[in-house]
Scaffold this motif. Structure first.
Motif, PDB file in Angstrom:
ATOM      1  N   MET A 253       0.831  -1.212   0.000  1.00  0.00           N
ATOM      2  CA  MET A 253       0.000   0.000   0.000  1.00  0.00           C
ATOM      3  C   MET A 253       0.863   1.260   0.000  1.00  0.00           C
ATOM      4  O   MET A 253       0.556   2.231  -0.674  1.00  0.00           O
ATOM      5  N   THR A 254       1.964   1.227   0.760  1.00  0.00           N
ATOM      6  CA  THR A 254       2.808   2.427   0.821  1.00  0.00           C
ATOM      7  C   THR A 254       3.679   2.577  -0.425  1.00  0.00           C
ATOM      8  O   THR A 254       4.271   3.617  -0.630  1.00  0.00           O
ATOM      9  N   LEU A 255       3.725   1.515  -1.255  1.00  0.00           N
ATOM     10  CA  LEU A 255       4.543   1.577  -2.466  1.00  0.00           C
ATOM     11  C   LEU A 255       4.210   2.811  -3.311  1.00  0.00           C
ATOM     12  O   LEU A 255       5.109   3.457  -3.851  1.00  0.00           O
ATOM     13  N   GLY A 256       2.918   3.137  -3.411  1.00  0.00           N
ATOM     14  CA  GLY A 256       2.512   4.296  -4.200  1.00  0.00           C
ATOM     15  C   GLY A 256       3.179   5.580  -3.715  1.00  0.00           C
ATOM     16  O   GLY A 256       3.578   6.425  -4.514  1.00  0.00           O
ATOM     17  N   PHE A 257       3.328   5.700  -2.401  1.00  0.00           N
ATOM     18  CA  PHE A 257       3.975   6.900  -1.847  1.00  0.00           C
ATOM     19  C   PHE A 257       5.465   6.902  -2.174  1.00  0.00           C
ATOM     20  O   PHE A 257       6.040   7.937  -2.471  1.00  0.00           O
ATOM     21  N   SER A 258       6.060   5.706  -2.106  1.00  0.00           N
ATOM     22  CA  SER A 258       7.478   5.607  -2.444  1.00  0.00           C
ATOM     23  C   SER A 258       7.713   5.949  -3.907  1.00  0.00           C
ATOM     24  O   SER A 258       8.669   6.637  -4.245  1.00  0.00           O
ATOM     25  N   MET A 259       6.798   5.495  -4.767  1.00  0.00           N
ATOM     26  CA  MET A 259       6.939   5.801  -6.198  1.00  0.00           C
ATOM     27  C   MET A 259       6.761   7.299  -6.433  1.00  0.00           C
ATOM     28  O   MET A 259       7.444   7.895  -7.254  1.00  0.00           O
ATOM     29  N   ARG A 260       5.853   7.881  -5.694  1.00  0.00           N
ATOM     30  CA  ARG A 260       5.632   9.324  -5.813  1.00  0.00           C
ATOM     31  C   ARG A 260       6.915  10.077  -5.469  1.00  0.00           C
ATOM     32  O   ARG A 260       7.316  11.014  -6.155  1.00  0.00           O
ATOM     33  N   SER A 261       7.569   9.616  -4.392  1.00  0.00           N
ATOM     34  CA  SER A 261       8.807  10.256  -3.966  1.00  0.00           C
ATOM     35  C   SER A 261       9.905  10.058  -5.004  1.00  0.00           C
ATOM     36  O   SER A 261      10.593  11.013  -5.382  1.00  0.00           O
TER      37      SER A 261
ATOM     38  N   TYR B  45       9.922  10.658   7.221  1.00  0.00           N
ATOM     39  CA  TYR B  45      11.299  10.169   7.343  1.00  0.00           C
ATOM     40  C   TYR B  45      11.345   8.652   7.211  1.00  0.00           C
ATOM     41  O   TYR B  45      12.168   8.096   6.476  1.00  0.00           O
ATOM     42  N   GLU B  46      10.422   7.990   7.896  1.00  0.00           N
ATOM     43  CA  GLU B  46      10.395   6.521   7.816  1.00  0.00           C
ATOM     44  C   GLU B  46      10.098   6.048   6.397  1.00  0.00           C
ATOM     45  O   GLU B  46      10.715   5.104   5.901  1.00  0.00           O
ATOM     46  N   LEU B  47       9.164   6.743   5.745  1.00  0.00           N
ATOM     47  CA  LEU B  47       8.828   6.375   4.371  1.00  0.00           C
ATOM     48  C   LEU B  47      10.044   6.572   3.460  1.00  0.00           C
ATOM     49  O   LEU B  47      10.368   5.713   2.642  1.00  0.00           O
ATOM     50  N   ALA B  48      10.733   7.694   3.643  1.00  0.00           N
ATOM     51  CA  ALA B  48      11.894   7.995   2.796  1.00  0.00           C
ATOM     52  C   ALA B  48      12.982   6.947   2.973  1.00  0.00           C
ATOM     53  O   ALA B  48      13.601   6.517   2.011  1.00  0.00           O
ATOM     54  N   LYS B  49      13.170   6.509   4.222  1.00  0.00           N
ATOM     55  CA  LYS B  49      14.209   5.505   4.458  1.00  0.00           C
ATOM     56  C   LYS B  49      13.852   4.186   3.769  1.00  0.00           C
ATOM     57  O   LYS B  49      14.721   3.500   3.241  1.00  0.00           O
ATOM     58  N   TYR B  52      14.313   4.529  -0.195  1.00  0.00           N
ATOM     59  CA  TYR B  52      15.668   4.570  -0.762  1.00  0.00           C
ATOM     60  C   TYR B  52      16.604   3.554  -0.120  1.00  0.00           C
ATOM     61  O   TYR B  52      17.820   3.663  -0.253  1.00  0.00           O
ATOM     62  N   SER B  53      16.025   2.564   0.574  1.00  0.00           N
ATOM     63  CA  SER B  53      16.882   1.546   1.168  1.00  0.00           C
ATOM     64  C   SER B  53      17.416   0.623   0.067  1.00  0.00           C
ATOM     65  O   SER B  53      16.939   0.651  -1.072  1.00  0.00           O
ATOM     66  N   LYS B  54      18.376  -0.199   0.433  1.00  0.00           N
ATOM     67  CA  LYS B  54      19.041  -1.051  -0.558  1.00  0.00           C
ATOM     68  C   LYS B  54      18.024  -1.978  -1.232  1.00  0.00           C
ATOM     69  O   LYS B  54      17.269  -2.675  -0.564  1.00  0.00           O
ATOM     70  N   GLY B  55      18.016  -1.958  -2.556  1.00  0.00           N
ATOM     71  CA  GLY B  55      17.155  -2.860  -3.313  1.00  0.00           C
ATOM     72  C   GLY B  55      15.669  -2.539  -3.246  1.00  0.00           C
ATOM     73  O   GLY B  55      14.851  -3.334  -3.691  1.00  0.00           O
ATOM     74  N   THR B  66      25.428   5.055  -5.643  1.00  0.00           N
ATOM     75  CA  THR B  66      25.910   6.350  -5.132  1.00  0.00           C
ATOM     76  C   THR B  66      24.797   7.383  -5.048  1.00  0.00           C
ATOM     77  O   THR B  66      24.707   8.128  -4.076  1.00  0.00           O
ATOM     78  N   GLU B  67      23.929   7.403  -6.057  1.00  0.00           N
ATOM     79  CA  GLU B  67      22.839   8.383  -6.038  1.00  0.00           C
ATOM     80  C   GLU B  67      21.912   8.140  -4.850  1.00  0.00           C
ATOM     81  O   GLU B  67      21.484   9.082  -4.177  1.00  0.00           O
ATOM     82  N   ARG B  68      21.645   6.852  -4.618  1.00  0.00           N
ATOM     83  CA  ARG B  68      20.759   6.522  -3.498  1.00  0.00           C
ATOM     84  C   ARG B  68      21.390   6.927  -2.174  1.00  0.00           C
ATOM     85  O   ARG B  68      20.738   7.462  -1.295  1.00  0.00           O
ATOM     86  N   GLY B  69      22.694   6.677  -2.069  1.00  0.00           N
ATOM     87  CA  GLY B  69      23.414   7.061  -0.858  1.00  0.00           C
ATOM     88  C   GLY B  69      23.347   8.559  -0.624  1.00  0.00           C
ATOM     89  O   GLY B  69      23.145   9.024   0.503  1.00  0.00           O
ATOM     90  N   ARG B  70      23.477   9.314  -1.709  1.00  0.00           N
ATOM     91  CA  ARG B  70      23.455  10.769  -1.600  1.00  0.00           C
ATOM     92  C   ARG B  70      22.067  11.249  -1.148  1.00  0.00           C
ATOM     93  O   ARG B  70      21.943  12.132  -0.312  1.00  0.00           O
ATOM     94  N   ILE B  71      21.034  10.625  -1.703  1.00  0.00           N
ATOM     95  CA  ILE B  71      19.670  10.999  -1.307  1.00  0.00           C
ATOM     96  C   ILE B  71      19.461  10.691   0.173  1.00  0.00           C
ATOM     97  O   ILE B  71      18.942  11.516   0.933  1.00  0.00           O
ATOM     98  N   LEU B  72      19.918   9.500   0.597  1.00  0.00           N
ATOM     99  CA  LEU B  72      19.746   9.115   2.003  1.00  0.00           C
ATOM    100  C   LEU B  72      20.483  10.075   2.932  1.00  0.00           C
ATOM    101  O   LEU B  72      19.978  10.436   3.987  1.00  0.00           O
ATOM    102  N   ASP B  73      21.683  10.491   2.523  1.00  0.00           N
ATOM    103  CA  ASP B  73      22.439  11.461   3.340  1.00  0.00           C
ATOM    104  C   ASP B  73      21.655  12.751   3.504  1.00  0.00           C
ATOM    105  O   ASP B  73      21.581  13.322   4.584  1.00  0.00           O
TER     106      ASP B  73
END
Lengths: 327, 229
Positions: A253-261, B45-49, B52-55, B66-73
């Motif tokens: 469900m949260t995938l959509g938000f991640s894709m948006r980001s 913040y939790e969503l962002a982590k 952009y987490s590995k894989g 590298t791009e993902r690392g930069r975004i996470l930083d």
């Protein structure tokens, strides 16, 4: 994406005249096959017509149409008959459905050539559809990133992408967005140098070091500043909607938000996450019965999700992160 | 900055369009509005982590390692500032000089009823209405070693976090949290559990651990005292 690009004259906005009247065109695509585009198109159409709207469903998946099966109707005439000129009047191509204010123009599988109609054919089709009195016109676009498909998608008022929570589907969705993006840029560009640049940028491993649309726009601006600005404005108006289909978990469900980001950070565009559709056994049961889910099982989980999606689409709203995290 | 100003129309997301991450402000990096509450920042913040987490499905095909690392930083940097009331206040002040709408929306902790935290050493006074501002409460409480449930409640409210939120995130039953804040020592679980509960409570609202130690001391004293049954 790496396929050969054939140069074509710029295509004017297909739905320009349509937009002036009070009609809305929604186009459903998704890059990959089997993500539920036709299922969504059929049920969105049913949901809208149940709200009292006059709806026309167009199966624009010209190579492999099966929208009629989702609705349980057998079309006597198809879109290809009209494009070929076998049937002169568009009225004769309309197939009635079980709902009085829902009509279908079926695509049915026949000629391969029909999958890529000529520009004049496309225009004639759009003009005739425009003459019909519908409030919502829903295009089921099918899989792939062909030019016809991209043009229909870009010309619609609302472009909707159906995604499955699987890497393959997400990859293709991004590829679709990228193709749509570059297609629009290419249609805008007049300077052959700019055109060349866009074609070069479509190859991900280009020598110019263009990785993202940001890089491309900077390059374009360095050649032609005015065009660079125009393209930036075009990006700002490009805002596709995403539906995540067949979700089984909260992560899905949260995938959509991640894709948006990810889209905001990579493409610099704002994608609207209009909702998810739960994985639901009633869906295949309804499909087997050739009945739209919303009619067959109006209270099934997936049917509820679809109604929420339709309401978000009408109100130009999107899903809130809170609504998922507080479950 | 002039050119970007035009793109920064009110809802924060609009500003993100076509701006490279290097040119985005912390709110845009975390994709939250300028008036975002503390809870909204945590969730973003939790969503962002995750994103952009590995894989991670949503980002692996668009960004390389590298791009993902930069975004996470960048995300960590933004969160580090926005999750801290004082750092956020200073950042907002700096931001307001070139993004007016970021200043026009006061964020919750700075409502007129609470003094801005850590502005010139706040004198320990009661206001005319008898309301003690939360910043002074902390000071008084810590200095006099009287951190009570009331203190915790004030500090929590100041951060704009609800008990429900803490309960959801820590999985601590909300009734225990209510008991902690109402000083119902008699109904609280054994000190060994309390230590863990308070630790998690403090972590969620980014409280100094000494405040929790003080609360624990009070509870311990009560436990050690002869009880009337």
């Amino acid at each position: 994406m790496a396929k050969k690009q054939i140069e074509r004259p710029p295509v004017p906005d297909l739905f320009e005249t349509l937009k002036s009247s009070k009609k809305e065109v929604w186009a459903i695509a998704g890059g990959k096959g089997g993500t539920g585009k036709s299922f969504i198109a059929a049920n969105v159409g049913v949901a809208l017509s149940k709200m009292g709207k006059r709806v026309l469903l167009v199966d624009a998946d010209l190579g492999c149409a099966n929208l009629h099966t989702f609705l349980g109707v057998e079309p006597t005439a198809t879109l290809s008959d009209f494009i070929n000129g076998k049937i002169k009047s568009i009225d004769k191509v309309l197939t009635p459905t079980d709902l009085p204010n829902l009509m279908l123009i079926s695509g049915a599988c026949d000629f391969l050539e029909i999958a890529n109609p000529k520009h004049t054919q496309k225009n004639r089709l759009i003009r005739r559809i425009q003459d019909l009195s519908f409030e919502y016109i829903i295009l089921d676009l099918g899989a792939g990133t062909g030019f016809t498909l991209l043009d229909f998608f870009l010309s619609a008022d609302t472009g909707i992408l159906s995604v499955l929570p699987e890497p393959t589907s997400i990859e293709n969705t991004y590829r679709f967005i990228k193709s749509a993006f570059y297609r629009r840029f290419k249609k805008m560009a007049k300077d052959p140098k700019v055109k060349e640049l866009i074609i070069a940028a479509m190859n991900e491993k280009n020598e110019l070091g263009i990785r993202t649309p940001h890089d491309l726009l900077d390059h374009v601006a360095s050649i032609d500043n005015e065009m660079g600005q125009k393209m930036k404005e075009a990006v700002l108006t490009f805002s596709p909607k995403v539906i995540v289909n067949q979700v089984r978990s909260r992560d899905d469900m949260t995938l959509g938000f991640s894709m948006r980001s990810a889209c905001a950070k990579y493409f610099g565009i704002k994608v609207d996450y209009v909702g998810y559709i739960e994985y639901d056994d009633y869906v295949w049961m309804a499909t087997k019965k050739k009945t739209p889910l919303i009619l067959e099982r109006p209270y099934a989980p997936a049917a509820r999700c679809l109604n929420q999606v339709v309401s978000n689409l009408i109100n130009r709203d999107e899903l809130k992160l809170d609504s998922i995290l507080k479950m | 900055m002039k050119e970007e100003g035009a793109l920064l129309a009110a809802p924060c997301f609009k500003g993100v369009k076509l701006k490279r991450i290097e040119n985005q402000d912390y709110y845009q990096i975390l994709e939250v509005p300028y008036k975002a509450s503390w809870g909204e920042i945590q969730k973003a913040y939790e969503l962002a982590k995750t994103t952009y987490s590995k894989g991670a499905m949503a980002s692996y095909s668009l960004f390389d390692f590298t791009e993902r690392g930069r975004i996470l930083d960048k995300i960590e940097e933004a969160y580090h500032v926005l999750s801290h009331p004082e750092k956020r206040r200073k950042y907002d002040q700096a931001l307001a000089s070139f993004i007016p709408e970021s200043a026009s929306v006061p964020w919750r902790p700075n409502t007129p009823n609470s003094a801005p935290p850590l502005s010139p050493p706040a004198p320990i006074v009661h206001t005319e209405t008898g309301v003690v501002t939360s910043a002074t409460v902390t000071k008084v409480a810590v200095e006099n070693e009287i951190v009570t449930g009331q203190t915790l409640k004030l500090l929590r409210e100041k951060k704009g976090v609800s008990l429900q939120e803490i309960s959801e995130r820590t999985r601590i039953n909300i009734s225990y949290l209510e008991l902690i804040e109402s000083n119902s020592y008699g109904s609280l679980p054994a000190p060994v559990y309390m230590m863990s509960y308070l630790k998690q409570y403090a972590k969620i609202i980014a409280l100094d651990s000494t405040i929790m130690e003080e609360y624990m001391k009070g509870y311990q004293r009560w436990c050690d005292s002869p009880r009337q049954r």
